[in-house]
Design an enzyme around this catalytic site. Structure first.
Site, mmCIF file in Angstrom:
data_model
loop_
_atom_site.group_PDB
_atom_site.id
_atom_site.type_symbol
_atom_site.label_atom_id
_atom_site.label_comp_id
_atom_site.label_asym_id
_atom_site.label_seq_id
_atom_site.Cartn_x
_atom_site.Cartn_y
_atom_site.Cartn_z
ATOM 1 N N SER A 157 7.313 -0.559 1.903
ATOM 2 C CA SER A 157 7.777 0.632 1.202
ATOM 3 C C SER A 157 6.855 0.853 0.008
ATOM 4 O O SER A 157 5.637 0.799 0.151
ATOM 5 C CB SER A 157 9.238 0.451 0.762
ATOM 6 N N ARG B 135 -5.616 3.800 13.708
ATOM 7 C CA ARG B 135 -6.189 4.833 14.581
ATOM 8 C C ARG B 135 -7.685 4.581 14.797
ATOM 9 O O ARG B 135 -8.149 4.481 15.932
ATOM 10 C CB ARG B 135 -5.993 6.224 13.954
ATOM 11 N N ASP C 12 -2.275 5.848 17.320
ATOM 12 C CA ASP C 12 -1.657 6.608 16.233
ATOM 13 C C ASP C 12 -0.154 6.333 16.307
ATOM 14 O O ASP C 12 0.457 6.585 17.337
ATOM 15 C CB ASP C 12 -1.945 8.112 16.423
ATOM 16 N N TYR D 252 6.624 11.864 0.169
ATOM 17 C CA TYR D 252 6.324 10.434 0.243
ATOM 18 C C TYR D 252 7.562 9.614 -0.087
ATOM 19 O O TYR D 252 7.946 8.725 0.670
ATOM 20 C CB TYR D 252 5.173 10.101 -0.716
ATOM 21 N N GLY E 140 -1.777 -0.669 10.230
ATOM 22 C CA GLY E 140 -2.566 -0.357 9.044
ATOM 23 C C GLY E 140 -3.382 -1.556 8.622
ATOM 24 O O GLY E 140 -3.750 -1.702 7.462
ATOM 25 N N LYS F 158 9.829 7.098 2.283
ATOM 26 C CA LYS F 158 10.032 5.684 1.935
ATOM 27 C C LYS F 158 11.513 5.376 1.673
ATOM 28 O O LYS F 158 12.007 4.314 2.028
ATOM 29 C CB LYS F 158 9.173 5.301 0.728
HETATM 30 N N1 LIG Z 1 -2.146 1.696 -2.298
HETATM 31 C C1 LIG Z 1 -1.056 1.858 -3.006
HETATM 32 O O1 LIG Z 1 -1.095 2.254 -4.180
HETATM 33 C C2 LIG Z 1 0.278 1.571 -2.405
HETATM 34 C C3 LIG Z 1 0.455 1.554 -1.016
HETATM 35 N N2 LIG Z 1 1.719 1.359 -0.517
HETATM 36 C C4 LIG Z 1 1.946 1.354 0.940
HETATM 37 O O2 LIG Z 1 1.154 0.335 1.521
HETATM 38 C C5 LIG Z 1 0.771 0.719 2.834
HETATM 39 C C6 LIG Z 1 -0.728 0.587 2.983
HETATM 40 O O3 LIG Z 1 -1.323 1.348 1.967
HETATM 41 P P1 LIG Z 1 -2.892 1.201 1.669
HETATM 42 O O4 LIG Z 1 -3.347 -0.165 2.038
HETATM 43 O O5 LIG Z 1 -3.118 1.710 0.294
HETATM 44 O O6 LIG Z 1 -3.488 2.260 2.713
HETATM 45 P P2 LIG Z 1 -4.954 2.560 3.254
HETATM 46 O O7 LIG Z 1 -5.082 4.051 3.279
HETATM 47 O O8 LIG Z 1 -5.984 1.752 2.543
HETATM 48 O O9 LIG Z 1 -4.830 2.041 4.769
HETATM 49 C C7 LIG Z 1 -3.888 2.693 5.585
HETATM 50 C C8 LIG Z 1 -3.924 1.977 6.918
HETATM 51 O O10 LIG Z 1 -2.970 2.594 7.782
HETATM 52 C C9 LIG Z 1 -3.645 3.090 8.942
HETATM 53 N N3 LIG Z 1 -3.006 4.333 9.372
HETATM 54 C C10 LIG Z 1 -2.868 5.470 8.651
HETATM 55 N N4 LIG Z 1 -2.257 6.409 9.399
HETATM 56 C C11 LIG Z 1 -2.025 5.856 10.619
HETATM 57 C C12 LIG Z 1 -1.442 6.329 11.823
HETATM 58 N N5 LIG Z 1 -0.984 7.590 11.931
HETATM 59 N N6 LIG Z 1 -1.363 5.482 12.877
HETATM 60 C C13 LIG Z 1 -1.831 4.215 12.786
HETATM 61 N N7 LIG Z 1 -2.388 3.699 11.661
HETATM 62 C C14 LIG Z 1 -2.488 4.518 10.600
HETATM 63 C C15 LIG Z 1 -5.080 3.311 8.478
HETATM 64 O O11 LIG Z 1 -6.012 3.258 9.548
HETATM 65 P P3 LIG Z 1 -6.484 4.647 10.301
HETATM 66 O O12 LIG Z 1 -6.619 5.693 9.229
HETATM 67 O O13 LIG Z 1 -7.766 4.276 10.971
HETATM 68 O O14 LIG Z 1 -5.367 4.962 11.239
HETATM 69 C C16 LIG Z 1 -5.272 2.098 7.586
HETATM 70 O O15 LIG Z 1 -5.511 0.953 8.356
HETATM 71 C C17 LIG Z 1 1.298 2.150 3.026
HETATM 72 O O16 LIG Z 1 2.534 2.083 3.717
HETATM 73 C C18 LIG Z 1 1.534 2.629 1.613
HETATM 74 O O17 LIG Z 1 2.572 3.603 1.556
HETATM 75 C C19 LIG Z 1 2.817 1.161 -1.342
HETATM 76 C C20 LIG Z 1 2.665 1.168 -2.706
HETATM 77 C C21 LIG Z 1 1.384 1.318 -3.322
HETATM 78 C C1 LIG Z 2 14.694 -0.738 -14.628
HETATM 79 C C2 LIG Z 2 13.602 0.291 -14.656
HETATM 80 C C3 LIG Z 2 12.199 -0.289 -14.448
HETATM 81 C C4 LIG Z 2 11.274 0.805 -13.915
HETATM 82 C C5 LIG Z 2 9.828 0.418 -14.014
HETATM 83 C C6 LIG Z 2 9.030 0.803 -12.748
HETATM 84 C C7 LIG Z 2 8.662 2.280 -12.728
HETATM 85 C C8 LIG Z 2 7.975 2.625 -11.403
HETATM 86 C C9 LIG Z 2 7.301 3.976 -11.477
HETATM 87 C C10 LIG Z 2 6.962 4.488 -10.068
HETATM 88 C C11 LIG Z 2 5.663 3.855 -9.547
HETATM 89 C C12 LIG Z 2 5.237 4.589 -8.270
HETATM 90 C C13 LIG Z 2 4.079 3.840 -7.624
HETATM 91 C C14 LIG Z 2 3.702 4.534 -6.330
HETATM 92 C C15 LIG Z 2 2.664 3.696 -5.578
HETATM 93 C C16 LIG Z 2 2.358 4.363 -4.263
HETATM 94 O O1 LIG Z 2 3.063 4.189 -3.310
HETATM 95 C C17 LIG Z 2 1.201 5.324 -4.212
HETATM 96 N N1 LIG Z 2 0.025 4.715 -4.781
HETATM 97 C C18 LIG Z 2 0.880 5.693 -2.797
HETATM 98 O O2 LIG Z 2 0.709 4.586 -2.036
#
Ligand SMILES: NC(=O)C1=CN([C@@H]2O[C@H](COP(=O)(O)OP(=O)(O)OC[C@H]3O[C@@H](n4cnc5c(N)ncnc54)[C@H](OP(=O)(O)O)[C@@H]3O)[C@@H](O)[C@H]2O)C=CC1
Ligand SMILES: CCCCCCCCCCCCCCCC(=O)[C@@H](N)CO
Length: 308
Positions: A155, A50, A76, A169, A25, A173
């Site tokens: 995560s 991908r 992928d 989701y 990613g 995770k």
């Molecule tokens: N943004 C948020 O609010 C939060 C994100 N996270 C976690 O952080 C990580 C990154 O999130 P974020 O930066 O927002 O994501 P983005 O959607 O901005 O980027 C996702 C990345 O993963 C790659 N990807 C997606 N599917 C596949 C696949 N099947 N195979 C290979 N590569 C893949 C995408 O490239 P391509 O599509 O070209 O494959 C891209 O590079 C994730 O695990 C997400 O769950 C956690 C908490 C909060």
């Molecule tokens: C002791 C108690 C303290 C609790 C305070 C924290 C509460 C957290 C609420 C849940 C936040 C969920 C974020 C999801 C981000 C994400 O993964 C998506 N954007 C997809 O990527």
């Protein structure tokens, strides 16, 4: 003092300078920020995703910003053979960051089962494919160099508490938590450390996309934890990985959430262990207050929907 003796596994420094950091990613959002920062710190960086176009853009962007050439691999993560081929081509990995992830928030009752399967396949099975392929050469490299290696899994705070709209989701995770805790038992004797990173909402292209369709209730609940920038999450993540921390929270609410959900996760820091033991009760109490508030939000939301 007892805790100082008890905490396991003992922390080690996982160096990344001059070592091979493989980030999935890595062409967008948090993964791209991680790749850029690892490059700045002198690591040899490989990024996997991908889409070849976005990989190319990421590579050009990192070269422009840091002068460093990262290696790119288009695959992928759902395809175990493609992942094995990419890791074969990339060479032994010292720090594997399983950062890839997809998230389509929606009430399960309304959600297509295909979307549920997609999130589990990418987020959970994709991580299994990566670890299976990376482990044998990683173990050999640790033996040859004597330096600790690391497997880091991205995560989410939704991987510490399940919230409205994230059934699939959060399930994917939460599953990674079980994988990580069991894996650390299996790899400690190979001097390989496992880390999990738990960000709040983070400003990334994926989040921008997600925000368009996320249920309002999810926005309200996720809003309990202030959002972050990808660069800040990446910095926190890298620091935690280098310090071989098992649980890496990213903001203050995340630190409280990590104490409330410490469970039996490994803890190498005596100080953090002391805080966990001292505040377990009050964090549980605070968690009950957050749940009280969230259920109130949900009730009021459904009442409003009924009247409209
Ligand atoms: N943004 C948020 O609010 C939060 C994100 N996270 C976690 O952080 C990580 C990154 O999130 P974020 O930066 O927002 O994501 P983005 O959607 O901005 O980027 C996702 C990345 O993963 C790659 N990807 C997606 N599917 C596949 C696949 N099947 N195979 C290979 N590569 C893949 C995408 O490239 P391509 O599509 O070209 O494959 C891209 O590079 C994730 O695990 C997400 O769950 C956690 C908490 C909060
Ligand atoms: C002791 C108690 C303290 C609790 C305070 C924290 C509460 C957290 C609420 C849940 C936040 C969920 C974020 C999801 C981000 C994400 O993964 C998506 N954007 C997809 O990527």
């Amino acid at each position: 003092a007892a805790l100082a003796f008890l905490v396991r596994p003992h922390p080690v420094h996982v160096p990344i300078k001059g070592r091979h950091v493989f980030i999935t990613g890595g062409s967008s959002g948090i993964g791209l920020a991680l790749a850029r920062q690892a490059a700045v710190e002198g690591a040899r960086v490989s990024i996997l995703a991908r889409g070849a176009a976005r990989l190319q853009e990421a590579r050009d962007g990192i070269r422009l910003a840091t002068g460093v050439e990262v290696a790119t691999f288009s695959a992928d993560v759902r395809d175990a053979d493609a992942v094995a081929k990419a890791l074969e081509a990339s060479g032994p990995v010292d720090v594997l960051v399983c950062n890839h992830g997809v998230f389509s928030p929606q009430e399960l009752d309304k959600q297509d089962l295909e979307e549920v399967r997609f999130m589990v396949e990418v987020n959970l099975m994709g991580t299994f494919h990566l670890i299976k392929a990376a482990l044998p050469p990683m173990k050999r490299n640790v033996k040859a160099t004597g330096l600790p290696a690391s497997i880091a899994i991205m995560s989410s705070q939704a991987g510490q508490v399940g919230i409205y709209g994230y059934t699939a989701y959060s399930a994917s995770k939460f599953a990674l938590r079980g994988l990580a805790e069991a894996l650390q038992h299996e790899l400690i004797s190979d001097n390989i450390r496992v880390s999990m990173i738990f960000p709040p909402d983070t400003e990334t292209p994926g989040y921008a996309e997600e925000h368009r369709r996320r249920p309002d209730v999810t926005n309200l609940i996720a809003g309990s934890s202030p959002g972050m920038k990808a660069d800040d999450v990446a910095k926190t993540a890298l620091d935690g990985i280098k310090s071989s921390r098992f649980i890496i929270p990213c903001n203050f609410e995340g630190s409280m959430l990590s104490i409330a959900t410490a469970g039996l996760s490994p803890q190498g820091s005596y100080f953090t262990a002391l805080v966990e033991v001292l505040f377990a009760g009050s964090m549980r109490f605070l968690g009950l207050i957050f749940q009280w508030n969230w259920f109130r939000i949900i009730e009021r939301w459904h009442a409003r929907m009924k009247n409209s």
